[in-house]
Structures are given as structure tokens and as C-alpha cells.
Scaffold this active site. Structure first.
Site, PDB file in Angstrom:
ATOM      1  N   TYR A   1      16.140   7.193   8.674  1.00  0.00           N
ATOM      2  CA  TYR A   1      16.859   7.774   7.544  1.00  0.00           C
ATOM      3  C   TYR A   1      18.366   7.756   7.796  1.00  0.00           C
ATOM      4  CZ  TYR A   1      12.134   9.526   6.829  1.00  0.00           C
ATOM      5  OH  TYR A   1      10.774   9.620   6.684  1.00  0.00           O
TER       6      TYR A   1
ATOM      7  N   GLY B   1       3.410  15.654   7.967  1.00  0.00           N
ATOM      8  CA  GLY B   1       3.979  14.695   7.028  1.00  0.00           C
ATOM      9  C   GLY B   1       3.966  13.264   7.525  1.00  0.00           C
TER      10      GLY B   1
ATOM     11  N   HIS C   1       6.295   7.605  12.956  1.00  0.00           N
ATOM     12  CA  HIS C   1       7.592   6.930  12.989  1.00  0.00           C
ATOM     13  C   HIS C   1       7.950   6.457  14.399  1.00  0.00           C
ATOM     14  CE1 HIS C   1       9.062   7.184   8.962  1.00  0.00           C
ATOM     15  NE2 HIS C   1       9.125   8.501   8.916  1.00  0.00           N
TER      16      HIS C   1
ATOM     17  N   ARG D   1      -1.543   9.638   8.623  1.00  0.00           N
ATOM     18  CA  ARG D   1      -2.296   9.016   7.530  1.00  0.00           C
ATOM     19  C   ARG D   1      -3.591   8.406   8.059  1.00  0.00           C
ATOM     20  NH1 ARG D   1      -0.099   8.112   2.459  1.00  0.00           N
ATOM     21  NH2 ARG D   1       2.125   8.512   2.200  1.00  0.00           N
TER      22      ARG D   1
ATOM     23  N   TYR E   1       2.503  17.280  -1.939  1.00  0.00           N
ATOM     24  CA  TYR E   1       3.457  17.656  -2.972  1.00  0.00           C
ATOM     25  C   TYR E   1       2.873  17.457  -4.370  1.00  0.00           C
ATOM     26  CZ  TYR E   1       6.417  17.045   1.065  1.00  0.00           C
ATOM     27  OH  TYR E   1       6.933  17.129   2.332  1.00  0.00           O
TER      28      TYR E   1
END
Length: 290
Positions: free
Chosen positions: A26, A144, A149, A182, A200
Site C-alpha cells: 500500500y 482480513g 501478504h 482466504r 463488510y
């Protein structure tokens, strides 16, 4: 499922990713800004997720929480509002700026005035924050799909193990790690990723195109191209993930915490026997008392 070359995957990622340690995908601020719009409203947290997490923490008598992937601070804010003491860390300063802004805006509230927010690298986490760890946290959260990552090219997944060992060291005896990923087993089989997040109730739309990078015949990386429509704007960015399979990730957790440690696995906030093909797996590991 598409197998693609390393160059086409890495060149298209967000710019500014560091070369060492936990990569900040990010870093250019583009994905962080869109992510804040897409998921930044704490009221968009699905009730089943909120209830699942709060009830799980309370069932384990957790009060002091370390959020090691706080991002824009959505989970941390939710926990602060529920009366937990929270320390929040993330590898991305671009994501953290939204959490820092919220802390400043709500500084007159005692919980937010005492909220500790730090930029941290999972590979050196314990040493970086050991003065804050003190006797250990009741719970460490890494939610999340954040842990994926962390890329790891070593066959033994040494960096993954090092990061999880740091999480374990931050826990007090009897403390719990709650970490998710996931369902990469299904992603690798079908080549597709569910666009709707279970976490969400966002009013914004999203599409995710998925590609898989193979190295020596084994899946080494999953790249997800996000197309998000928010506030009359369309934004595209790519995030890259290490594809943890359920059995592979379970093996690492049990290696770090010990074969006798309590380990529970949930699928989409339900017991695994209640759901056949969840989008997310959530692991709870309890640190031994000795």
C-alpha cells in the site's frame, strides 16, 4: 486458472514496495486510499463478523489485544468501542495514517487517548515492541487475509514461521492467536476469488480478477486485481498474496504452538462442520500455560 510469468505479476503491482521484510503493498497510497473508502466505515462491519470476534474474545477472557494487521484501524476501533485495551501495528504507514487520524479526532475519549499505534515489521515484531508487550497480550489478531501478504520463497517457509513465532512470543501464557486466510485451496482449484467480502456490508461494488504464479510446478503467488467503484470513482490496483492451503497453514501453526495446543478452525464465522466451502478460514491457537 491462469498461470502467469513473474514479470507480469510484479511489474503491475503498486509501486513503492520495499525490497526487504514485510512488503508494504500500500506504499504508493493508491490502494490505501481506496481501501479506506471501501471498508473504512466501521458501521459496515457485518454483524456476524463483529459478534463472532467479540464473543470469541470474551469467551477467552481477553482484555488486552494486539492487532498486528490493523490497516486503517477498523477492527481496532471496533474493539476500543467495545471496551478492550488495544495496541495496533501495521507495516504500512499509508494505511496507519487513517488510524492515527481517528485517534486524534477522538483523543478526548480515554480509550482512544490511550490507543497505541506503531509501524512494525512482523519479522522483528517482538523485539520492536517488547517494551509494550510487557507480560504479554491476551490475544493477538491478524485478520482480513493480511498474513498472506508476507511472501516467502524459502521451501521451509522460514519467514512465515518467524512471523508467527513473533506473534506467539507476544502472547501471555493462555493467550490466543486469531488469524485468518482466504480459502486458497478453492482459489487454486477454480482460479476465482469471491468479490464480496464477508467482513463488510459495503455499499461499494468490487470485482476481483485472479491470477496464479507457478514456480517449479507449485503455486507461489496469487495476484488479485481489484476493480472498486466508490464515490463515483473507479479505481484499480493489484495486491499479491502467498497462497496458504489449509493443511499447510495448520501444520505451521501447530509447529510453532506445539502439537498439544488448543486449535480451532472456523469457516466464515461458523464451525467447519456447518459449512462445506468457506471463503475464509479463521484459526484460533491457544498458547500453553508453561
Amino acid at each position: 486458472m491462469s498461470a502467469t510469468s513473474a514479470d507480469s505479476v510484479f511489474v503491475a503491482r503498486s509501486e513503492g514496495i520495499s525490497a526487504e521484510g514485510v512488503r508494504d503493498q500500500y506504499a504508493d497510497g493508491k490502494a490505501a486510499k481506496v481501501w479506506e473508502i471501501f471498508i473504512g466505515d466501521k458501521n459496515s462491519r457485518t454483524e456476524n463478523y463483529k459478534n463472532f470476534l467479540i464473543n470469541l474474545l470474551k469467551s477467552k477472557n481477553c482484555k488486552r489485544i494486539l492487532d498486528v494487521a490493523c490497516g486503517t484501524g477498523v477492527d481496532s476501533i471496533m474493539l476500543l468501542e467495545e471496551g478492550f485495551e488495544v495496541v495496533s501495528v501495521d507495516a504500512s504507514d499509508k494505511m496507519l495514517k487513517y488510524a492515527l487520524k481517528e485517534r486524534w479526532n477522538r483523543r478526548k475519549e480515554a480509550a482512544f487517548d490511550n490507543w497505541i499505534i506503531e509501524e512494525a515489521n512482523w519479522l522483528s515484531l517482538y523485539d520492536d515492541i517488547k517494551d509494550i508487550v510487557k507480560d504479554g497480550f491476551d490475544a493477538v489478531l491478524c485478520l482480513g487475509n493480511s498474513f498472506a501478504h508476507l511472501m516467502d520463497s524459502s521451501p521451509e517457509q522460514l519467514e512465515h514461521k518467524k512471523a508467527i513465532k513473533n506473534f506467539e512470543k507476544c502472547l501471555k501464557p493462555g493467550g490466543v492467536l486469531i488469524i485468518d486466510h482466504r480459502n486458497y485451496d478453492n482459489i487454486l482449484e477454480t482460479g476465482a476469488t469471491p468479490a464480496k467480502s464477508l467482513y463488510y456490508n459495503s455499499s461499494h461494488t468490487a470485482d476481483i480478477k485472479t491470477s496464479v504464479l507457478f514456480y517449479c510446478g507449485k503455486p507461489a503467488m496469487v495476484a488479485m486485481d481489484y476493480l472498486i467503484e466508490a464515490n463515483n470513482l473507479t479505481s484499480e490496483f493489484r495486491l499479491s498474496y502467498y497462497p496458504h492451503t489449509l493443511s499447510q497453514f495448520t501444520k505451521i501453526l501447530r509447529e510453532i504452538f506445539g502439537a498439544g495446543a488448543e486449535h480451532q478452525i472456523y469457516g466464515d464465522f461458523k464451525d467447519l462442520n456447518e459449512i462445506q466451502n468457506p471463503a475464509f478460514y479463521i484459526h484460533l491457537m491457544e498458547k500453553g500455560l508453561n
